[in-house]
Design an enzyme around this catalytic site. Structure first.
Site, PDB file in Angstrom:
ATOM      1  N   CYS A   1       3.783   7.162   8.701  1.00 11.50           N
ATOM      2  CA  CYS A   1       3.866   8.253   7.737  1.00 11.50           C
ATOM      3  C   CYS A   1       2.480   8.873   7.613  1.00 11.50           C
ATOM      4  O   CYS A   1       1.480   8.198   7.859  1.00 11.50           O
ATOM      5  CB  CYS A   1       4.334   7.732   6.380  1.00 11.50           C
ATOM      6  SG  CYS A   1       4.717   9.072   5.232  1.00 11.50           S
TER       7      CYS A   1
ATOM      8  N   CYS B   1       1.161  10.378   4.782  1.00  9.60           N
ATOM      9  CA  CYS B   1       0.662  10.604   3.415  1.00  9.60           C
ATOM     10  C   CYS B   1      -0.703   9.982   3.127  1.00  9.60           C
ATOM     11  O   CYS B   1      -1.481  10.534   2.355  1.00  9.60           O
ATOM     12  CB  CYS B   1       1.688  10.180   2.379  1.00  9.60           C
ATOM     13  SG  CYS B   1       2.091   8.435   2.422  1.00  9.60           S
TER      14      CYS B   1
ATOM     15  N   CYS C   1       3.659  13.756   3.077  1.00 14.58           N
ATOM     16  CA  CYS C   1       4.043  12.917   4.215  1.00 14.58           C
ATOM     17  C   CYS C   1       4.107  13.683   5.539  1.00 14.58           C
ATOM     18  O   CYS C   1       4.434  13.113   6.578  1.00 14.58           O
ATOM     19  CB  CYS C   1       5.383  12.233   3.930  1.00 14.58           C
ATOM     20  SG  CYS C   1       5.316  11.207   2.446  1.00 14.58           S
TER      21      CYS C   1
ATOM     22  N   LYS D   1      15.675   6.918   1.776  1.00 14.42           N
ATOM     23  CA  LYS D   1      14.484   6.728   0.943  1.00 14.42           C
ATOM     24  C   LYS D   1      14.525   7.737  -0.199  1.00 14.42           C
ATOM     25  O   LYS D   1      14.552   8.947   0.027  1.00 14.42           O
ATOM     26  CB  LYS D   1      13.225   6.921   1.789  1.00 14.42           C
ATOM     27  CG  LYS D   1      11.943   6.753   0.979  1.00 14.42           C
ATOM     28  CD  LYS D   1      10.716   6.827   1.850  1.00 14.42           C
ATOM     29  CE  LYS D   1       9.462   6.753   1.013  1.00 14.42           C
ATOM     30  NZ  LYS D   1       8.243   6.765   1.818  1.00 14.42           N
TER      31      LYS D   1
ATOM     32  N   ARG E   1       1.198   4.128  -4.625  1.00 15.89           N
ATOM     33  CA  ARG E   1       0.377   5.322  -4.391  1.00 15.89           C
ATOM     34  C   ARG E   1      -1.060   5.066  -4.824  1.00 15.89           C
ATOM     35  O   ARG E   1      -2.001   5.593  -4.247  1.00 15.89           O
ATOM     36  CB  ARG E   1       0.989   6.525  -5.093  1.00 15.89           C
ATOM     37  CG  ARG E   1       2.280   6.904  -4.394  1.00 15.89           C
ATOM     38  CD  ARG E   1       2.975   8.088  -5.002  1.00 15.89           C
ATOM     39  NE  ARG E   1       4.284   8.235  -4.363  1.00 15.89           N
ATOM     40  CZ  ARG E   1       5.205   9.081  -4.750  1.00 15.89           C
ATOM     41  NH1 ARG E   1       4.969   9.873  -5.780  1.00 15.89           N
ATOM     42  NH2 ARG E   1       6.356   9.152  -4.119  1.00 15.89           N
TER      43      ARG E   1
ATOM     44  N   GLU F   1      22.405  10.420   5.810  1.00 10.81           N
ATOM     45  CA  GLU F   1      21.065  10.153   6.351  1.00 10.81           C
ATOM     46  C   GLU F   1      21.119   8.981   7.331  1.00 10.81           C
ATOM     47  O   GLU F   1      20.538   9.024   8.416  1.00 10.81           O
ATOM     48  CB  GLU F   1      20.087   9.804   5.210  1.00 10.81           C
ATOM     49  CG  GLU F   1      19.561  10.985   4.418  1.00 10.81           C
ATOM     50  CD  GLU F   1      18.458  11.763   5.152  1.00 10.81           C
ATOM     51  OE1 GLU F   1      18.168  11.447   6.320  1.00 10.81           O
ATOM     52  OE2 GLU F   1      17.912  12.698   4.548  1.00 10.81           O
TER      53      GLU F   1
ATOM     54  N   LYS G   1      15.664   2.234   0.275  1.00  8.01           N
ATOM     55  CA  LYS G   1      14.443   2.061  -0.504  1.00  8.01           C
ATOM     56  C   LYS G   1      14.440   2.989  -1.712  1.00  8.01           C
ATOM     57  O   LYS G   1      14.720   4.177  -1.547  1.00  8.01           O
ATOM     58  CB  LYS G   1      13.254   2.390   0.399  1.00  8.01           C
ATOM     59  CG  LYS G   1      11.915   2.223  -0.258  1.00  8.01           C
ATOM     60  CD  LYS G   1      10.846   2.738   0.658  1.00  8.01           C
ATOM     61  CE  LYS G   1       9.549   2.819  -0.107  1.00  8.01           C
ATOM     62  NZ  LYS G   1       8.491   3.401   0.634  1.00  8.01           N
TER      63      LYS G   1
ATOM     64  N   TYR H   1       6.690  -7.612  -1.508  1.00  6.36           N
ATOM     65  CA  TYR H   1       5.329  -8.117  -1.707  1.00  6.36           C
ATOM     66  C   TYR H   1       5.339  -9.589  -2.097  1.00  6.36           C
ATOM     67  O   TYR H   1       4.322 -10.255  -2.038  1.00  6.36           O
ATOM     68  CB  TYR H   1       4.608  -7.268  -2.766  1.00  6.36           C
ATOM     69  CG  TYR H   1       4.551  -5.814  -2.350  1.00  6.36           C
ATOM     70  CD1 TYR H   1       3.582  -5.377  -1.453  1.00  6.36           C
ATOM     71  CD2 TYR H   1       5.491  -4.890  -2.794  1.00  6.36           C
ATOM     72  CE1 TYR H   1       3.546  -4.058  -1.022  1.00  6.36           C
ATOM     73  CE2 TYR H   1       5.470  -3.570  -2.374  1.00  6.36           C
ATOM     74  CZ  TYR H   1       4.497  -3.162  -1.495  1.00  6.36           C
ATOM     75  OH  TYR H   1       4.479  -1.862  -1.058  1.00  6.36           O
TER      76      TYR H   1
HETATM   77  C1  PBG Z   1       4.776   6.349   2.452  1.00  2.00           C
HETATM   78  C2  PBG Z   1       5.365   5.204   1.733  1.00  2.00           C
HETATM   79  C3  PBG Z   1       5.535   5.005   0.361  1.00  2.00           C
HETATM   80  C4  PBG Z   1       6.017   3.711   0.208  1.00  2.00           C
HETATM   81  C5  PBG Z   1       6.163   3.176   1.482  1.00  2.00           C
HETATM   82  N1  PBG Z   1       5.784   4.114   2.406  1.00  2.00           N
HETATM   83  C6  PBG Z   1       5.182   5.854  -0.792  1.00  2.00           C
HETATM   84  C7  PBG Z   1       5.876   7.101  -0.997  1.00  2.00           C
HETATM   85  O1  PBG Z   1       6.730   7.545  -0.247  1.00  2.00           O
HETATM   86  O2  PBG Z   1       5.527   7.745  -1.973  1.00  2.00           O
HETATM   87  C8  PBG Z   1       6.309   3.032  -1.085  1.00  2.00           C
HETATM   88  C9  PBG Z   1       6.178   1.559  -1.066  1.00  2.00           C
HETATM   89  C10 PBG Z   1       6.119   0.911  -2.393  1.00  2.00           C
HETATM   90  O3  PBG Z   1       6.213   1.541  -3.442  1.00  2.00           O
HETATM   91  O4  PBG Z   1       5.975  -0.312  -2.381  1.00  2.00           O
HETATM   92  N2  PBG Z   1       5.538   7.474   2.530  1.00  2.00           N
END
Ligand code: PBG
Length: 322
Positions: free
Chosen positions: A119, A121, A129, A195, A205, A233, A248, A313
């Protein structure tokens, strides 16, 4: 005799309860997400995620060496680079932080599956992203090209799987094509297929330094209100060449996990995100719930809903199954 059916009979002893338990969680199905920063000898606590750290590559390699003895399912790498620009140039660098991290981890734990988040971002100065046009709108197709190159650099470094989390349309197809053309036709893709634009990413973030400088991610991540759209999706991503479909966040979206499991025959993954982690940690720190029991129950519930793989985690300190 009333009642004839007494479900309590099979709950009477721990042994009987174990015998009829329908779902279990084992370390081999868990993936630990972790954050890599430039530098040496760094293991810096992430404030919003107690127990998680920013690691420099050398310290992460030490951690992974220990972790490898637990037979955990794998690790998911996130880069937190110090150089950001409008085009996410450091994301596709053939010597990027993640490329170096993959190489070091493969040296200490060659059999541990190493998965990379794909990604932009954390690599863009605006924190979105994908790549933006002059009006600040995401350029979907151009972003897919960069993402595919990023995935290729991870593949060349020795990653076992790539996991695109950007939510651009068509990125799986683009990525599959670029990987295949470069001789990586056997490298699997785990797609963050459903997602959602979730408030539960807040702590992440903070950890990834990826908060968008303007706007939000609602033009590409999904509306939490939609379930049927998630199936569209996922269907598309599978058709485009995804090997594993992910939902997610996990806990608030168990219905989506259950629907995905029913509909698709591929492995289903679920990501217990940073906010889900932080909530349990914060409540436990206040003495409001028992951390170990809450962790076990939350993971068990995600599995019961239908997830084959859980990204969490808690994977690092996951002890014995329930
Ligand atoms: C990147 C990404 C994100 C997460 C995983 N990959 C953040 C987002 O999309 O804002 C979130 C992971 C987490 O909150 O543990 N795009």
């Amino acid at each position: 005799m009333f009642p004839q059916t007494r479900l309590k009979r099979l709950r009477k002893t721990p042994g009987l309860r174990r015998l009829v338990q329908e779902t279990t969680v084992s370390a081999s199905q868990l993936i630990w997400p972790c954050f890599v920063v430039p530098g040496r000898n760094i293991q810096e606590p992430i404030r919003s995620m107690p127990g998680q750290f920013h690691y420099s590559i050398d310290r992460l390699a030490e951690e992974v060496k220990v972790l490898n003895n637990t037979k955990i399912g794998g690790i998911l790498l996130f880069g937190v680079p110090d150089k950001k620009d409008a085009f996410a140039k450091s994301a596709t660098d053939k010597k990027s932080l993640i490329v170096q991290a993959i190489q070091s981890i493969k040296e200490v734990a060659p059999d541990l599956p190493v998965i990379t988040d794909v990604c932009l971002c954390a690599y863009t100065d605006h924190g979105h992203c994908g790549i933006l046009d002059s009006k600040g709108n995401i350029q979907n197709d151009a972003s897919c090209d960069v993402l595919a190159q990023m995935a290729l650099s991870h593949a060349e470094a020795g990653a076992d799987m790539v996991a695109p989390s950007d939510m651009m349309d068509g990125r799986i197809q683009k990525m599959r094509h670029v990987l295949d053309e470069s001789g990586f036709e056997e490298l699997p893709i785990m797609s963050y297929a459903a997602k959602y634009a979730s408030a539960f990413y807040g702590p992440f973030r903070d950890a990834a330094h990826s908060t968008p400088s303007h706007g939000d991610r609602k033009t590409y991540q999904m509306n939490p209100a939609n379930a049927r759209e998630a199936l569209r999706e996922m269907k598309l991503d599978l058709k485009e060449g995804a090997d594993i479909l992910m939902v997610k966040p996990a806990g608030p979206y168990l219905d989506i996990i259950a629907k995905a499991k029913e509909r698709f025959d591929c492995p289903i993954a679920a990501y217990q995100v940073s906010g889900e982690y932080a909530m349990i940690k914060a409540a436990a720190a206040n003495g409001w719930l028992n951390e170990n029991e809450a962790v076990q129950e939350s993971l068990l519930s995600i599995k019961r809903a239908g997830a084959d793989i859980i990204i969490t985690y808690f994977a690092k300190d996951f002890s014995s199954p329930l």
